[in-house]
Motif scaffolding. Sequence first.
Motif, PDB file in Angstrom:
ATOM      1  N   THR A 301      -7.262 -11.649   1.306  1.00 13.24           N
ATOM      2  CA  THR A 301      -7.801 -10.369   0.862  1.00 13.24           C
ATOM      3  C   THR A 301      -6.821  -9.705  -0.098  1.00 13.24           C
ATOM      4  N   ALA A 302      -7.289  -8.655  -0.748  1.00 13.37           N
ATOM      5  CA  ALA A 302      -6.452  -7.978  -1.740  1.00 13.37           C
ATOM      6  C   ALA A 302      -5.304  -7.217  -1.102  1.00 13.37           C
ATOM      7  N   GLY A 303      -5.441  -6.867   0.176  1.00 13.84           N
ATOM      8  CA  GLY A 303      -4.400  -6.092   0.836  1.00 13.84           C
ATOM      9  C   GLY A 303      -4.743  -5.851   2.286  1.00 13.84           C
ATOM     10  N   GLU A 304      -4.005  -4.928   2.894  1.00 12.75           N
ATOM     11  CA  GLU A 304      -4.156  -4.669   4.326  1.00 12.75           C
ATOM     12  C   GLU A 304      -5.523  -4.097   4.671  1.00 12.75           C
ATOM     13  N   ILE A 305      -6.034  -3.165   3.855  1.00  5.84           N
ATOM     14  CA  ILE A 305      -7.328  -2.545   4.159  1.00  5.84           C
ATOM     15  C   ILE A 305      -8.438  -3.596   4.134  1.00  5.84           C
ATOM     16  N   ILE A 445     -18.902   5.231  -3.083  1.00 10.72           N
ATOM     17  CA  ILE A 445     -17.659   5.250  -3.848  1.00 10.72           C
ATOM     18  C   ILE A 445     -16.990   3.893  -3.722  1.00 10.72           C
ATOM     19  N   GLY A 446     -15.965   3.671  -4.538  1.00  4.57           N
ATOM     20  CA  GLY A 446     -15.153   2.474  -4.427  1.00  4.57           C
ATOM     21  C   GLY A 446     -13.732   2.850  -4.047  1.00  4.57           C
ATOM     22  N   LEU A 447     -13.098   2.035  -3.238  1.00 10.76           N
ATOM     23  CA  LEU A 447     -11.684   2.193  -2.898  1.00 10.76           C
ATOM     24  C   LEU A 447     -10.948   1.006  -3.504  1.00 10.76           C
ATOM     25  N   ALA A 452      -9.383  -5.706  -6.193  1.00  7.25           N
ATOM     26  CA  ALA A 452     -10.663  -5.607  -5.480  1.00  7.25           C
ATOM     27  C   ALA A 452     -11.079  -4.150  -5.313  1.00  7.25           C
ATOM     28  N   ILE A 453     -12.393  -3.943  -5.153  1.00  6.84           N
ATOM     29  CA  ILE A 453     -12.945  -2.618  -4.876  1.00  6.84           C
ATOM     30  C   ILE A 453     -13.781  -2.709  -3.609  1.00  6.84           C
ATOM     31  N   HIS A 454     -13.398  -1.936  -2.594  1.00 11.51           N
ATOM     32  CA  HIS A 454     -14.189  -1.846  -1.370  1.00 11.51           C
ATOM     33  C   HIS A 454     -15.262  -0.782  -1.578  1.00 11.51           C
ATOM     34  N   VAL A 455     -16.511  -1.166  -1.441  1.00 18.14           N
ATOM     35  CA  VAL A 455     -17.634  -0.267  -1.701  1.00 18.14           C
ATOM     36  C   VAL A 455     -18.036   0.407  -0.391  1.00 18.14           C
ATOM     37  N   ARG A 495      -7.468   8.051   2.303  1.00 22.17           N
ATOM     38  CA  ARG A 495      -6.249   8.832   2.079  1.00 22.17           C
ATOM     39  C   ARG A 495      -5.150   7.990   1.441  1.00 22.17           C
ATOM     40  N   ARG A 496      -5.335   6.676   1.460  1.00 17.49           N
ATOM     41  CA  ARG A 496      -4.287   5.775   0.957  1.00 17.49           C
ATOM     42  C   ARG A 496      -4.626   5.117  -0.374  1.00 17.49           C
ATOM     43  N   LEU A 497      -5.904   4.828  -0.589  1.00 12.99           N
ATOM     44  CA  LEU A 497      -6.298   4.067  -1.771  1.00 12.99           C
ATOM     45  C   LEU A 497      -6.947   4.970  -2.812  1.00 12.99           C
ATOM     46  N   PRO A 498      -6.812   4.625  -4.098  1.00 18.49           N
ATOM     47  CA  PRO A 498      -7.473   5.378  -5.160  1.00 18.49           C
ATOM     48  C   PRO A 498      -9.000   5.292  -5.020  1.00 18.49           C
ATOM     49  N   VAL A 499      -9.667   6.432  -5.180  1.00 13.83           N
ATOM     50  CA  VAL A 499     -11.138   6.484  -5.088  1.00 13.83           C
ATOM     51  C   VAL A 499     -11.733   6.276  -6.472  1.00 13.83           C
TER      52      VAL A 499
END
Length: 502
Positions: A301-305, A445-447, A452-455, A495-499
């Motif tokens: 995955t792209a990261g922890e989230i 929104i996307g995170l 990657a973008i989490h939708v 709160r952690r990732l750019p929206v």
Amino acid sequence: MTPTLRSFPGGLAFVDIETTGGPAQRESITEIGIVQVDEDGVREWSTLVRPASRIPETIQRLTGIDDDMVADAPRFEDIADEVFDRLDGRLFVAHNARFDHGHLRAAFRRAGLDMRPQVLCTVKLSRRLFPDHRRHGLDHLIERHGLAVADRHRALGDARLLWQFWQKIHERFPPAHIDAAVRELIGHPSLPPHLDPEQIADLPDTPGVYLFYGERGGESSQPGGNDEADAEAEADPLGPGRARTGARDRKRHAPLQDLPLYIGKSTRLRSRVLSHFAADHSSDRELSLSQQVRRIEWIATAGEIGALLKEAELVKRLQPTHNRQLRRNRELCTWRLATDIVGDWRLELVHAADLDFGRRDDLYGFFRTRREATNRLRALARDHALCPPLLGLEKPPQGARCFDFQLKRCRGACHGSESPQAHALRLIEALHALKVEHWTWPGPIGLREGSAIHVVDGWRWLGTATDEAMLADLLEAGRPAFDHDIYKILVKAVRRLPVVKL
């Protein structure tokens, strides 16, 4: 002999290679240097290697190795047996070891040999021993430890530097301290007997999710078997394409006899998987898992989230036998604070299926059962001196004063000693810690996490996209059901990732 060397009776091999800059899948090695250290002493060996392609000028300037120097050098396949013998049974020590080990392992495969040494990376060892320093490249180690440089960027010259670094750290730290650091880094995994070591070798040390599979007793596929079962076996156990992270995912189809045992996540997949097997003699749970596991899959995955989200989704869908958390909560309910016909505040218990969680601003708490919700409300009433009859926890008393007032656990809202407004304000204050986060965006929104973008829409995870086409598919697919575990991950993630507005 140092204690660390006693732990590896086969000895140590400090290794460095030079390449054309090409991938490990091609014949790109141009030079190999090895410093062997064991109870018989120290021996050095090196050789040039003829690659399959020309050496770029930039690499020639860096290493000093040009096409003329390797024109008459042996191919790797011609020296594979000798290199194998020099490495076999030894701890493989290299700087950025994944690079050197990966190229050599691929070259051995092409030559029909299987090299599986224990590998120690001196970058990781330096980080472990000197955590206050930010940089651990070989040039930084040279400067920091006063290493004597000869033939920098040549294979044997750099291998000698690693041997010097090994000696320097033994001058500075007790042998037991170094031995513990080395053992922690290489994991000393005792691999399960039915697990192919090749699967461990392929694991990256990057964020992602891993899946352990065992065998279903007596449920292996049979000729002329159930068509529905066969179709299920052919379905991808890791989920539809819209839930993937594109080319970052690695997957295989799980045969019908495969039983999901455990699903986990980590920011360092390889280290986490090996830790399961390193601990299998000290934990009954890890020992049981070790005895049952037959196959491992992983998804980068792209990261922890991304890893947290994928783990939560897969655990609920595959229901692995060893996962105790993240299991499906079908009867999720919450308290809704509303006003009655005369404007007084009242609480009602509502189920997830009846609400659009996240879109509402009047919900408090998540509970698996009515009993759990009622018990939590009783605890709030007791801690904040709220009136149980007004909360709907008890029937209103005949004499107007509730039983809790007589015990001095109610301030008298039931009979007028406290105004309904004051009681309502204290109720809202008591419920504050349970308040369900309100979805403040008008739509999805996307995170952004890496590439990657989490939708996300209404605290529901639609999936993860790595390109415009995947993003469009996710937005068209609609929203899944509300999931409490996904909700908790996303509340922290926003709160952690750019929206990103979609």
